[in-house]
Scaffold this motif. Structure first.
Motif, PDB file in Angstrom:
ATOM      1  N   UNK A  35       0.830  -1.201   0.000  1.00 45.29           N
ATOM      2  CA  UNK A  35       0.000   0.000   0.000  1.00 45.29           C
ATOM      3  C   UNK A  35       0.865   1.253   0.000  1.00 45.29           C
ATOM      4  N   UNK A  36       1.946   1.228   0.755  1.00 42.55           N
ATOM      5  CA  UNK A  36       2.864   2.361   0.811  1.00 42.55           C
ATOM      6  C   UNK A  36       3.471   2.638  -0.563  1.00 42.55           C
ATOM      7  N   UNK A  37       3.864   1.588  -1.280  1.00 42.38           N
ATOM      8  CA  UNK A  37       4.449   1.765  -2.613  1.00 42.38           C
ATOM      9  C   UNK A  37       3.427   2.338  -3.594  1.00 42.38           C
ATOM     10  N   UNK A  38       2.213   1.827  -3.568  1.00 43.52           N
ATOM     11  CA  UNK A  38       1.167   2.325  -4.465  1.00 43.52           C
ATOM     12  C   UNK A  38       0.823   3.771  -4.116  1.00 43.52           C
ATOM     13  N   UNK A  39       0.699   4.068  -2.830  1.00 45.52           N
ATOM     14  CA  UNK A  39       0.382   5.428  -2.399  1.00 45.52           C
ATOM     15  C   UNK A  39       1.499   6.400  -2.763  1.00 45.52           C
ATOM     16  N   UNK A  72       7.490   8.566   5.754  1.00 42.93           N
ATOM     17  CA  UNK A  72       8.516   8.036   6.654  1.00 42.93           C
ATOM     18  C   UNK A  72       8.078   8.083   8.110  1.00 42.93           C
ATOM     19  N   UNK A  73       7.404   9.159   8.491  1.00 41.57           N
ATOM     20  CA  UNK A  73       6.911   9.280   9.862  1.00 41.57           C
ATOM     21  C   UNK A  73       5.894   8.196  10.172  1.00 41.57           C
ATOM     22  N   UNK A  74       4.973   7.972   9.249  1.00 37.13           N
ATOM     23  CA  UNK A  74       3.971   6.922   9.453  1.00 37.13           C
ATOM     24  C   UNK A  74       4.636   5.557   9.580  1.00 37.13           C
ATOM     25  N   UNK A  75       5.651   5.310   8.759  1.00 36.65           N
ATOM     26  CA  UNK A  75       6.350   4.030   8.794  1.00 36.65           C
ATOM     27  C   UNK A  75       7.074   3.833  10.123  1.00 36.65           C
ATOM     28  N   UNK A  76       7.766   4.866  10.586  1.00 37.81           N
ATOM     29  CA  UNK A  76       8.487   4.769  11.863  1.00 37.81           C
ATOM     30  C   UNK A  76       7.503   4.553  13.011  1.00 37.81           C
ATOM     31  N   UNK A  77       6.389   5.270  13.002  1.00 38.40           N
ATOM     32  CA  UNK A  77       5.390   5.099  14.082  1.00 38.40           C
ATOM     33  C   UNK A  77       4.796   3.695  14.052  1.00 38.40           C
ATOM     34  N   UNK A 119       9.209   7.856  22.558  1.00 38.20           N
ATOM     35  CA  UNK A 119      10.391   8.642  22.194  1.00 38.20           C
ATOM     36  C   UNK A 119      10.595   8.665  20.678  1.00 38.20           C
ATOM     37  N   UNK A 120      10.641   7.509  20.045  1.00 40.25           N
ATOM     38  CA  UNK A 120      10.888   7.465  18.594  1.00 40.25           C
ATOM     39  C   UNK A 120       9.795   8.184  17.803  1.00 40.25           C
ATOM     40  N   UNK A 121       8.505   7.948  18.071  1.00 38.93           N
ATOM     41  CA  UNK A 121       7.491   8.691  17.325  1.00 38.93           C
ATOM     42  C   UNK A 121       7.542  10.200  17.538  1.00 38.93           C
ATOM     43  N   UNK A 122       7.785  10.639  18.766  1.00 43.16           N
ATOM     44  CA  UNK A 122       7.826  12.082  19.034  1.00 43.16           C
ATOM     45  C   UNK A 122       8.999  12.730  18.306  1.00 43.16           C
ATOM     46  N   UNK A 123      10.171  12.120  18.380  1.00 42.49           N
ATOM     47  CA  UNK A 123      11.332  12.674  17.675  1.00 42.49           C
ATOM     48  C   UNK A 123      11.118  12.661  16.166  1.00 42.49           C
ATOM     49  N   UNK A 124      10.520  11.596  15.652  1.00 42.78           N
ATOM     50  CA  UNK A 124      10.271  11.498  14.218  1.00 42.78           C
ATOM     51  C   UNK A 124       9.291  12.572  13.760  1.00 42.78           C
ATOM     52  N   UNK A 125       8.221  12.774  14.506  1.00 38.88           N
ATOM     53  CA  UNK A 125       7.251  13.809  14.137  1.00 38.88           C
ATOM     54  C   UNK A 125       7.910  15.191  14.197  1.00 38.88           C
ATOM     55  N   UNK A 160       3.983  21.474   5.644  1.00 40.37           N
ATOM     56  CA  UNK A 160       3.631  20.637   6.787  1.00 40.37           C
ATOM     57  C   UNK A 160       2.272  19.967   6.580  1.00 40.37           C
ATOM     58  N   UNK A 161       1.360  20.651   5.878  1.00 42.74           N
ATOM     59  CA  UNK A 161       0.064  20.041   5.565  1.00 42.74           C
ATOM     60  C   UNK A 161       0.232  18.870   4.599  1.00 42.74           C
ATOM     61  N   UNK A 162       1.135  19.022   3.637  1.00 42.60           N
ATOM     62  CA  UNK A 162       1.393  17.934   2.693  1.00 42.60           C
ATOM     63  C   UNK A 162       1.999  16.738   3.438  1.00 42.60           C
ATOM     64  N   UNK A 163       2.903  17.001   4.372  1.00 43.33           N
ATOM     65  CA  UNK A 163       3.481  15.922   5.169  1.00 43.33           C
ATOM     66  C   UNK A 163       2.405  15.217   5.989  1.00 43.33           C
ATOM     67  N   UNK A 164       1.471  15.987   6.508  1.00 41.85           N
ATOM     68  CA  UNK A 164       0.363  15.394   7.264  1.00 41.85           C
ATOM     69  C   UNK A 164      -0.447  14.456   6.377  1.00 41.85           C
ATOM     70  N   UNK A 165      -0.706  14.884   5.147  1.00 44.56           N
ATOM     71  CA  UNK A 165      -1.439  14.020   4.216  1.00 44.56           C
ATOM     72  C   UNK A 165      -0.627  12.761   3.896  1.00 44.56           C
ATOM     73  N   UNK A 166       0.695  12.888   3.843  1.00 47.93           N
ATOM     74  CA  UNK A 166       1.538  11.721   3.622  1.00 47.93           C
ATOM     75  C   UNK A 166       1.468  10.739   4.776  1.00 47.93           C
ATOM     76  N   UNK A 167       1.265  11.244   5.977  1.00 50.37           N
ATOM     77  CA  UNK A 167       1.163  10.351   7.141  1.00 50.37           C
ATOM     78  C   UNK A 167      -0.128   9.546   7.127  1.00 50.37           C
ATOM     79  N   UNK A 168      -1.140  10.061   6.469  1.00 49.57           N
ATOM     80  CA  UNK A 168      -2.425   9.356   6.451  1.00 49.57           C
ATOM     81  C   UNK A 168      -2.310   8.109   5.615  1.00 49.57           C
TER      82      UNK A 168
END
Length: 168
Positions: A35-39, A72-77, A119-125, A160-168
């Motif tokens: 799904x990540x590759x297709x998205x 990347x943030x979504x993947x790390x979380x 820790x990891x999710x907060x630093x990544x975000x 930052x809004x585009x990054x937010x959409x990438x996290x979805x």
């Protein structure tokens, strides 16, 4: 047999559990990667189609980079969640081991693992927000407007809004 179906316009990918494999999380993660590759492909096309402007020819690449920050943030979380909640990894085993010594040690160990798990999710975000703001700000969008500094700030916020959409 547990199976998932990842569907794209070009083909259908069947993800199934292999013989002797009992972890459904493995199949879910395979599906997540497909799904990540297709998205990612769709996100790249959308950025080029919608954000390729004459005044800033590289802007779509900057905003694609913002989207990659989100992906990347979504993947790390997702990986951090798996690490801290799956019985196959050390944090859950540490809590289970502490349960043999009493209630208080179980609570203390669980609290410690819970605090450690963010820790990891907060630093990544945090890194993603700063990186996507910088990418948006340096995209060149609105550089020829009446107030280029305000346009750059707005482009940074849009990044930052585009990054937010990438996290979805």
């Amino acid at each position: 047999s547990l199976g998932l179906l990842a569907v794209s316009k070009e083909r259908v990918v069947a993800l199934e559990r292999r013989e002797g494999e009992y972890a459904p999380m493995v199949v879910l993660q395979q599906g997540y990667l497909v799904t990540l590759a297709v998205a990612l492909a769709g996100f790249g096309l959308a950025c080029f189609w919608l954000l390729d402007v004459e005044g800033a020819p590289a802007a779509w690449r900057h905003f694609l980079g913002c989207g990659l920050c989100g992906f990347g943030t979504a993947f790390v979380c997702m990986r951090a969640s798996r690490y801290y909640t799956d019985y196959a990894f050390e944090p859950v085993r540490r809590i289970a081991e502490s349960a043999t010594t009493g209630h208080a040690t179980t609570i203390i160990t669980g609290l410690a693992v819970g605090l450690e798990s963010v820790v990891a999710p907060v630093l990544t975000v945090g890194v993603a927000v700063v990186a996507s703001y910088h990418l948006g700000r340096t995209s060149g969008v609105g550089a020829t407007s009446g107030d280029p500094a305000a346009a750059a700030r707005a482009a940074g916020l849009f990044g930052t809004a585009v990054a937010t959409m990438g996290m979805l």
